[in-house]
Structures are given as C-alpha cells and as structure tokens.
Design an enzyme around this catalytic site. Structure first.
Site, PDB file in Angstrom:
ATOM      1  N   GLY A  17       0.835  -1.204   0.000  1.00  0.00           N
ATOM      2  CA  GLY A  17       0.000   0.000   0.000  1.00  0.00           C
ATOM      3  C   GLY A  17       0.864   1.246   0.000  1.00  0.00           C
ATOM      4  O   GLY A  17       2.095   1.186   0.130  1.00  0.00           O
ATOM      5  N   PHE A  18       0.205   2.374  -0.131  1.00  0.00           N
ATOM      6  CA  PHE A  18       0.894   3.671  -0.258  1.00  0.00           C
ATOM      7  C   PHE A  18       1.817   3.947   0.938  1.00  0.00           C
ATOM      8  O   PHE A  18       3.042   4.081   0.797  1.00  0.00           O
ATOM      9  CB  PHE A  18      -0.201   4.754  -0.404  1.00  0.00           C
ATOM     10  CG  PHE A  18       0.272   6.172  -0.333  1.00  0.00           C
ATOM     11  CD1 PHE A  18       1.459   6.582  -0.931  1.00  0.00           C
ATOM     12  CD2 PHE A  18      -0.521   7.133   0.318  1.00  0.00           C
ATOM     13  CE1 PHE A  18       1.865   7.913  -0.866  1.00  0.00           C
ATOM     14  CE2 PHE A  18      -0.118   8.461   0.376  1.00  0.00           C
ATOM     15  CZ  PHE A  18       1.072   8.853  -0.209  1.00  0.00           C
ATOM     16  N   ILE A  19       1.244   3.998   2.133  1.00  0.00           N
ATOM     17  CA  ILE A  19       2.045   4.406   3.294  1.00  0.00           C
ATOM     18  C   ILE A  19       2.991   3.286   3.738  1.00  0.00           C
ATOM     19  O   ILE A  19       4.164   3.527   4.045  1.00  0.00           O
ATOM     20  CB  ILE A  19       1.108   4.855   4.448  1.00  0.00           C
ATOM     21  CG1 ILE A  19       0.296   6.087   3.998  1.00  0.00           C
ATOM     22  CG2 ILE A  19       1.897   5.162   5.712  1.00  0.00           C
ATOM     23  CD1 ILE A  19      -0.785   6.544   4.980  1.00  0.00           C
ATOM     24  N   TYR A 159     -16.199   3.311   7.863  1.00  0.00           N
ATOM     25  CA  TYR A 159     -14.732   3.266   7.861  1.00  0.00           C
ATOM     26  C   TYR A 159     -14.191   3.829   9.170  1.00  0.00           C
ATOM     27  O   TYR A 159     -13.396   3.185   9.866  1.00  0.00           O
ATOM     28  CB  TYR A 159     -14.189   4.063   6.663  1.00  0.00           C
ATOM     29  CG  TYR A 159     -12.712   4.382   6.757  1.00  0.00           C
ATOM     30  CD1 TYR A 159     -11.763   3.357   6.804  1.00  0.00           C
ATOM     31  CD2 TYR A 159     -12.253   5.703   6.811  1.00  0.00           C
ATOM     32  CE1 TYR A 159     -10.398   3.655   6.901  1.00  0.00           C
ATOM     33  CE2 TYR A 159     -10.903   6.000   6.903  1.00  0.00           C
ATOM     34  CZ  TYR A 159      -9.982   4.974   6.951  1.00  0.00           C
ATOM     35  OH  TYR A 159      -8.640   5.263   7.051  1.00  0.00           O
ATOM     36  N   LYS A 163     -12.222   2.076  12.459  1.00  0.00           N
ATOM     37  CA  LYS A 163     -10.922   2.559  12.947  1.00  0.00           C
ATOM     38  C   LYS A 163     -10.989   2.898  14.440  1.00  0.00           C
ATOM     39  O   LYS A 163     -10.069   2.607  15.200  1.00  0.00           O
ATOM     40  CB  LYS A 163     -10.470   3.771  12.131  1.00  0.00           C
ATOM     41  CG  LYS A 163      -9.984   3.410  10.740  1.00  0.00           C
ATOM     42  CD  LYS A 163      -8.665   2.656  10.839  1.00  0.00           C
ATOM     43  CE  LYS A 163      -8.074   2.323   9.504  1.00  0.00           C
ATOM     44  NZ  LYS A 163      -6.748   1.696   9.613  1.00  0.00           N
TER      45      LYS A 163
HETATM   46  N1  LIG Z   1      -3.710   7.678   2.977  1.00  0.00           N
HETATM   47  C1  LIG Z   1      -4.371   8.429   3.870  1.00  0.00           C
HETATM   48  O1  LIG Z   1      -4.637   9.611   3.643  1.00  0.00           O
HETATM   49  C2  LIG Z   1      -4.787   7.859   5.195  1.00  0.00           C
HETATM   50  C3  LIG Z   1      -5.457   8.715   6.096  1.00  0.00           C
HETATM   51  C4  LIG Z   1      -5.856   8.200   7.335  1.00  0.00           C
HETATM   52  C5  LIG Z   1      -5.574   6.889   7.669  1.00  0.00           C
HETATM   53  N2  LIG Z   1      -4.948   6.064   6.766  1.00  0.00           N
HETATM   54  C6  LIG Z   1      -4.675   4.692   7.186  1.00  0.00           C
HETATM   55  O2  LIG Z   1      -3.315   4.410   6.905  1.00  0.00           O
HETATM   56  C7  LIG Z   1      -3.157   3.042   6.548  1.00  0.00           C
HETATM   57  C8  LIG Z   1      -2.459   2.932   5.205  1.00  0.00           C
HETATM   58  O3  LIG Z   1      -3.255   3.587   4.223  1.00  0.00           O
HETATM   59  P1  LIG Z   1      -2.836   3.700   2.700  1.00  0.00           P
HETATM   60  O4  LIG Z   1      -3.247   5.028   2.234  1.00  0.00           O
HETATM   61  O5  LIG Z   1      -1.420   3.261   2.530  1.00  0.00           O
HETATM   62  O6  LIG Z   1      -3.826   2.623   2.056  1.00  0.00           O
HETATM   63  P2  LIG Z   1      -3.553   1.496   0.943  1.00  0.00           P
HETATM   64  O7  LIG Z   1      -4.901   0.985   0.553  1.00  0.00           O
HETATM   65  O8  LIG Z   1      -2.687   2.036  -0.130  1.00  0.00           O
HETATM   66  O9  LIG Z   1      -2.759   0.394   1.739  1.00  0.00           O
HETATM   67  C9  LIG Z   1      -3.361  -0.592   2.530  1.00  0.00           C
HETATM   68  C10 LIG Z   1      -2.839  -1.956   2.125  1.00  0.00           C
HETATM   69  O10 LIG Z   1      -3.434  -2.934   2.977  1.00  0.00           O
HETATM   70  C11 LIG Z   1      -3.722  -4.096   2.213  1.00  0.00           C
HETATM   71  N3  LIG Z   1      -4.826  -4.803   2.858  1.00  0.00           N
HETATM   72  C12 LIG Z   1      -6.138  -4.436   2.901  1.00  0.00           C
HETATM   73  N4  LIG Z   1      -6.841  -5.303   3.620  1.00  0.00           N
HETATM   74  C13 LIG Z   1      -5.958  -6.253   4.062  1.00  0.00           C
HETATM   75  C14 LIG Z   1      -6.079  -7.417   4.866  1.00  0.00           C
HETATM   76  N5  LIG Z   1      -7.261  -7.786   5.352  1.00  0.00           N
HETATM   77  N6  LIG Z   1      -4.965  -8.144   5.121  1.00  0.00           N
HETATM   78  C15 LIG Z   1      -3.764  -7.760   4.622  1.00  0.00           C
HETATM   79  N7  LIG Z   1      -3.597  -6.687   3.842  1.00  0.00           N
HETATM   80  C16 LIG Z   1      -4.680  -5.925   3.575  1.00  0.00           C
HETATM   81  C17 LIG Z   1      -4.092  -3.571   0.832  1.00  0.00           C
HETATM   82  O11 LIG Z   1      -3.871  -4.544  -0.191  1.00  0.00           O
HETATM   83  C18 LIG Z   1      -3.207  -2.332   0.686  1.00  0.00           C
HETATM   84  O12 LIG Z   1      -2.052  -2.613  -0.085  1.00  0.00           O
HETATM   85  C19 LIG Z   1      -4.560   2.452   6.567  1.00  0.00           C
HETATM   86  O13 LIG Z   1      -4.755   1.833   7.815  1.00  0.00           O
HETATM   87  C20 LIG Z   1      -5.463   3.656   6.412  1.00  0.00           C
HETATM   88  O14 LIG Z   1      -6.731   3.427   6.977  1.00  0.00           O
HETATM   89  C21 LIG Z   1      -4.549   6.536   5.545  1.00  0.00           C
END
Ligand SMILES: NC(=O)c1ccc[n+]([C@@H]2O[C@H](COP(=O)([O-])OP(=O)(O)OC[C@H]3O[C@@H](n4cnc5c(N)ncnc54)[C@H](O)[C@@H]3O)[C@@H](O)[C@H]2O)c1
Length: 344
Positions: A17-19, A159, A163
């Site tokens: 994923g992104f982060i 969502y 969380k």
């Molecule tokens: N990007 C933002 O602006 C933002 C803001 C607030 C919170 N978040 C939180 O930060 C975290 C990372 O977010 P992101 O933007 O990188 O999202 P993302 O969707 O790019 O990354 C999440 C990854 O988790 C994997 N995934 C999903 N469900 C899964 C499961 N059941 N088992 C294993 N892997 C699983 C996905 O394949 C994905 O690659 C998340 O928890 C998200 O809720 C992100």
C-alpha cells in the site's frame, strides 16, 4: 544507550500500500529487516501495488508475504518464527465512500484483521506496536484543531467507526497484556506513489484527460493535507517513543498527552496542522498540470466530514518534529511523479 530494538526486525502490514511502502523503505534504509504482509486487495490497481513491492524486494532484508490478516495461522506463524521487536500495522480497507457500498469488507479487514494481529502480538509481544487510525475518527466533532484528548465518540462513516473500534480494542489489549501501543491518526496523506482513489490522484488524472472532476460540498471543504515524507519522518521518530503507563514522567505533557491512565497506550495525530480549502488545492493542481479543471459541483457525500485540522503539539513534544511541506511543493512532486509513472 542500548537500543530497545536489538533485533531490528519489524513486521509491517500493508507494505504494498501507499504508506506501508514508504515506511518499509525508510526502515530498510536504516538497517532494519522487514517482513511485509499484504493481501494485494483489488480495491485499486494491483499493478501499482506490485510495482511498489518490487522496489522493496530489491533489498535482501525485505521478505514479502501475501496473505490476509484474518488468516490467523499465517499471522501467528509469522510472529512465532520471526519474533519481531517492532510491529507497524498499516493494512486496512481504507476509504470513506466505499464503506457505504461494501461495509462487510471493513469489518473483516479492519476489525477482524486487527484482532488476529493483536492475538498474535499477545502471544509474541513486540517491544512496540504502532497502529494506523484516521482523522475521520474525530467524526462529527467541530472543535478545531482536533486534539487527541478531545471527545471522538461520534463517527459518521463505517470506515471511521471500524478505525475507532480498532483504537478501543487495542487499548484493551494494551491494558490486559501490557502491550506498548501507539495509535496514529493520519490526516489526508498524499504524495508520489499515492492512492488512486484519493482526490489528488483522481483530479490529476481527470484534468489531464479533459474529464470533469467531482467537487463535493460545492468546494466548501478543508483538508489538512499531509505530505508523505513528513508522515514517514513522524512515524519513524515515534518508533522510539514507547508509551509507558501514566506516571510521574508524563506530568509535563499532562495537559495534552493522550496517554492512557491504565495502559502503555497513546494516540498521536500526524497532520500538517494547516488546513487548505479544496478550491485552493484544485487551483494548485491546475498550476502544475498546466490545464484548467472542469468542475462538477456536487453536494456533500454521505459519511464525509467538511473539515479536518490536526493539533500537532503532542507529536512535536514527543518527537521534536512537525510536518512542514506546503501543498505547492507536495503537489508538484506528485504531478512530476504521475507524468513519469504513466510516461506522459
Ligand atoms: N492515505 C491516507 O490519507 C490515510 C489517512 C488516514 C488513515 N490512513 C490509514 O493508513 C493506513 C495505510 O493507508 P494507505 O493510504 O497506505 O492505504 P492502501 O490501501 O494504499 O494500503 C493498505 C494496504 O493494505 C492491504 N490490505 C487491505 N486489507 C488487508 C487485509 N485484510 N490483510 C492484509 N492486507 C490488507 C491492501 O492490499 C493495501 O495494499 C490504513 O490503515 C489507512 O486506513 C490513511
């Protein structure tokens, strides 16, 4: 001083994923061994996830596991075999709007997935467990800027509710089993390699293709946009800020520290602390794309909040760091990456 992380082995969830990709890359650059787990979910372009992962796999210290967190045996085996001293949990089903369409996946990935990870952490406790939550957890609160110690009981999307549940379940595990736990509340994170379902990616793509962009609440929205490099630096510094159960040492932070009175558990906002109007955000994208956007003005979407604004005092006190990248710099970096990635 001796490091509390002698093994320097971390389990990071959501690394495709992104982060997660950025956090894993940062830790690898600092000599950590990483076990990355990701289900490669099809919520958005899997090729983008594979390309992020292929960069991580260039390091001999990166091991990739494709599995769902809900596969409890996989998670338990991983923790039992590797005994990581650090666990950073970023995997989730993200997205406010999609949680109205497909609510079940949020309970499975976010609540059940996190539960299985906590069960494994209970059996093989890491030195520090860090878990991603969101600014959406503040829900209907209009007391700005958002402080970690303020009430956050009224989520308005599933969502956000999953969380917030994760935050609460983790608190109980931290209390019952002494697991030092830090919860991050991230505020709209953006940058190169970002998520295709988020505004910056969608707007850039549509503007370049001469398509209309949906502007919710007729543009009357504000977001505390946080550049990915600032977020990574904040997370990296928080790794060493291992919460201790509230005691005399915490007195100086007492007024704003979210440390639990009964558990080694703390919530920390990670945001830019400078909310930007949506229309200013769009104008900045236009500037770097070099084209005007065609706007499709829309009402507020169900589940969406109109503004987010992080109070960053706790992050700053704990780490000495505060995010600082302006949207002008951050958006330019994203648009440059986008053109290069799609060879435009
Ligand atoms: N990007 C933002 O602006 C933002 C803001 C607030 C919170 N978040 C939180 O930060 C975290 C990372 O977010 P992101 O933007 O990188 O999202 P993302 O969707 O790019 O990354 C999440 C990854 O988790 C994997 N995934 C999903 N469900 C899964 C499961 N059941 N088992 C294993 N892997 C699983 C996905 O394949 C994905 O690659 C998340 O928890 C998200 O809720 C992100």
């Amino acid at each position: 001083m001796k490091s509390k992380f002698e093994k320097k082995t971390a389990l990071v969830t959501g690394t495709a994923g992104f982060i997660g990709f950025y956090i894993a890359r940062k830790l690898l650059s600092k000599g950590w061994k990483i076990i990355g787990i990701d289900s490669m979910s099809e919520y958005y372009d899997v090729l983008l996830k594979r390309r992020r992962e292929s960069i991580l796999l260039q390091s001999p210290n990166y091991k990739s596991v494709h599995a769902k967190l809900e596969d409890k045996d996989v998670i338990l085996d991983l923790l039992s075999n590797e005994k990581p001293d650090l666990v950073i949990h970023l995997a989730a089903q993200a997205g406010v709007r999609y949680s109205i369409e497909n609510p079940r996946i949020y309970l499975e990935s976010n609540v059940s997935g996190t539960f299985e990870l906590l069960e494994a952490a209970r059996a093989y406790p890491p030195t520090h467990l860090l878990i991603a939550s969101t600014s959406s957890a503040y829900g209907a609160s209009d007391k700005m800027p958002y402080k970690e110690i303020d009430n956050s009981d009224h989520q308005i999307s599933l969502y956000a509710a999953t969380k917030k549940s994760i935050e609460n379940i983790s608190h109980s595990y931290s209390h019952l089993f002494g697991l030092p736990t830090t919860i991050f509340r991230f505020f709209t994170v953006y940058g190169p390699w970002g998520r295709p379902d988020m505004a910056l990616f969608k707007f850039t793509k549509s503007i370049l293709q001469n398509e209309k962009i949906d502007v919710y609440n007729y543009g009357k929205m504000k977001r505390d946009f946080t550049y990915i490099d600032d977020l990574v630096e904040s997370v990296f510094r928080l790794i060493d800020c291992i919460p201790e159960t509230k005691n005399e040492k915490n007195k100086e932070f007492a007024k704003f520290d979210s440390i639990s009175s009964v558990a080694p558990y703390r919530i920390v906002n990670i945001g830019n602390s400078k909310p930007i109007e949506l229309m200013q955000f769009i104008r900045t994208i236009e500037k770097f794309v070099g084209k005007k956007a065609k706007l499709n003005m829309m009402p507020l979407q169900a589940g969406d909040i109109t503004a987010t604004y992080a109070d960053n005092k706790l992050l700053e006190k704990l780490t000495g760091y505060t995010p600082k990248t302006t949207v002008d710099i951050g958006i330019k970096k994203f648009v440059d990456w986008y053109r290069n990635y799609y060879q435009l």
